[in-house]
Structures are given as structure tokens and as C-alpha cells.
Design a protein around this motif. Structure first.
Motif, PDB file in Angstrom:
ATOM      1  N   ASN A  32       0.364  -4.090  -6.750  1.00 42.23           N
ATOM      2  CA  ASN A  32       0.482  -2.864  -5.968  1.00 42.23           C
ATOM      3  C   ASN A  32       1.324  -3.091  -4.710  1.00 42.23           C
ATOM      4  N   THR A  50       0.209   7.573 -10.363  1.00 47.22           N
ATOM      5  CA  THR A  50       0.075   6.128 -10.447  1.00 47.22           C
ATOM      6  C   THR A  50      -0.433   5.808 -11.848  1.00 47.22           C
ATOM      7  N   TYR A  52      -1.575   2.738 -14.318  1.00 44.74           N
ATOM      8  CA  TYR A  52      -2.054   1.360 -14.268  1.00 44.74           C
ATOM      9  C   TYR A  52      -2.455   0.955 -15.678  1.00 44.74           C
ATOM     10  N   GLN A  63      -1.318  -7.003 -15.952  1.00 47.62           N
ATOM     11  CA  GLN A  63      -1.377  -5.619 -15.488  1.00 47.62           C
ATOM     12  C   GLN A  63       0.006  -5.150 -15.097  1.00 47.62           C
ATOM     13  N   ILE A  65       1.902  -1.679 -12.996  1.00 46.55           N
ATOM     14  CA  ILE A  65       1.713  -0.476 -12.182  1.00 46.55           C
ATOM     15  C   ILE A  65       3.047   0.256 -12.088  1.00 46.55           C
ATOM     16  N   LYS A  67       4.539   3.897 -10.260  1.00 45.95           N
ATOM     17  CA  LYS A  67       4.286   5.039  -9.377  1.00 45.95           C
ATOM     18  C   LYS A  67       5.541   5.890  -9.319  1.00 45.95           C
ATOM     19  N   GLY A  99      -3.492   1.489  -6.243  1.00 47.82           N
ATOM     20  CA  GLY A  99      -3.322   1.533  -7.687  1.00 47.82           C
ATOM     21  C   GLY A  99      -4.461   2.298  -8.339  1.00 47.82           C
ATOM     22  N   ASN A 101      -6.805   1.680 -10.232  1.00 46.41           N
ATOM     23  CA  ASN A 101      -7.446   0.505 -10.811  1.00 46.41           C
ATOM     24  C   ASN A 101      -8.872   0.781 -11.259  1.00 46.41           C
TER      25      ASN A 101
END
Length: 126
Positions: A32, A50, A52, A63, A65, A67, A99, A101
Motif C-alpha cells: 500500500n 481499491t 486487493y 498480494q 493492490i 487503486k 488497502g 485488506n
């Protein structure tokens, strides 16, 4: 008359500023902290999103991410056990700071899949 024109000009300028949405943007980042770049969205984009995603098992979990600005609000939350995908959206400037998450690898689903496979193999083997 001048006062009316000044008031109208001020109202138009304030309305233009109110419609400007800023979002944090990044594409397929691992952290992030790599998603702190700001971007002024287009007028038709009304949401910051966002996304994820995680995949893997144990220490090998990866992972990603992403945006960005978005026209619509495609909120999703899918969990397949060893892979998960979540998209959250919001509609105020720089609201997508953290994030999305809220997803985690679901180890119960993994164990259920392993148990089901073992039961199947035992039945077929008999």
C-alpha cells in the motif's frame, strides 16, 4: 447588477471545485505504501476504488493492490480459499488511502477441500 454577477461567478467557481475528485492511484503494487500517488479524476468518475487480491498458502502468500478513479462502484468480496479478491469504493477525495485488506486466505475452506479430497479418495479406493 455587478454584485449579482460577482455572486454568480463565485457560485460557479465553487461548484466547479466541489466536483473535483482526487484518488490515490497505483497498478498491481505489492504494498500500500507504493500507492500514495494522487490523481485528479475525470468529471464523469465519481468513485475511488481499491482492489486487493491475495493468492498462495502460508509464507508464499502474494498480494496485489490497485487503486484508481472509477465511473461506477464495483464492490466485490470473493474468497476461494487459496485466492481472494476484494474491491471497495468510496466517493470523497483521497478516501482510498488504506488497502481493502478485509480479505484473508480462508484456511477453513482449504482444510474442507483437503478433507473432501481424502474422503473421495478413500471411497474410490474401496
Amino acid at each position: 447588477m455587478k454584485a449579482l454577477l460577482v455572486a454568480l461567478l463565485a457560485a460557479v467557481l465553487c461548484a466547479q471545485q466541489a466536483s473535483s475528485l482526487f484518488c490515490y492511484t497505483c497498478e498491481n503494487e505489492h504494498s500500500n505504501w507504493n500507492c500514495m500517488r494522487t490523481y485528479k479524476c475525470e468529471d464523469h468518475e465519481k468513485y475511488c476504488t481499491t482492489t486487493y487480491s491475495t493468492a498462495g498458502f502460508g509464507k508464499d502468500v502474494g498480494q496485489r493492490i490497485t487503486k484508481k478513479c472509477s465511473v461506477d462502484c464495483p464492490e466485490t468480496n470473493v474468497n476461494f480459499g487459496m485466492a481472494a479478491y476484494s474491491t471497495k469504493c468510496c466517493s470523497t477525495s483521497l478516501c482510498n488511502f488504506s488497502g481493502a485488506n478485509s480479505i484473508r486466505i480462508n484456511y477453513a475452506m482449504i482444510l474442507l477441500g483437503i478433507a473432501g479430497s481424502l474422503i473421495y479418495m478413500l471411497r474410490v479406493g474401496l
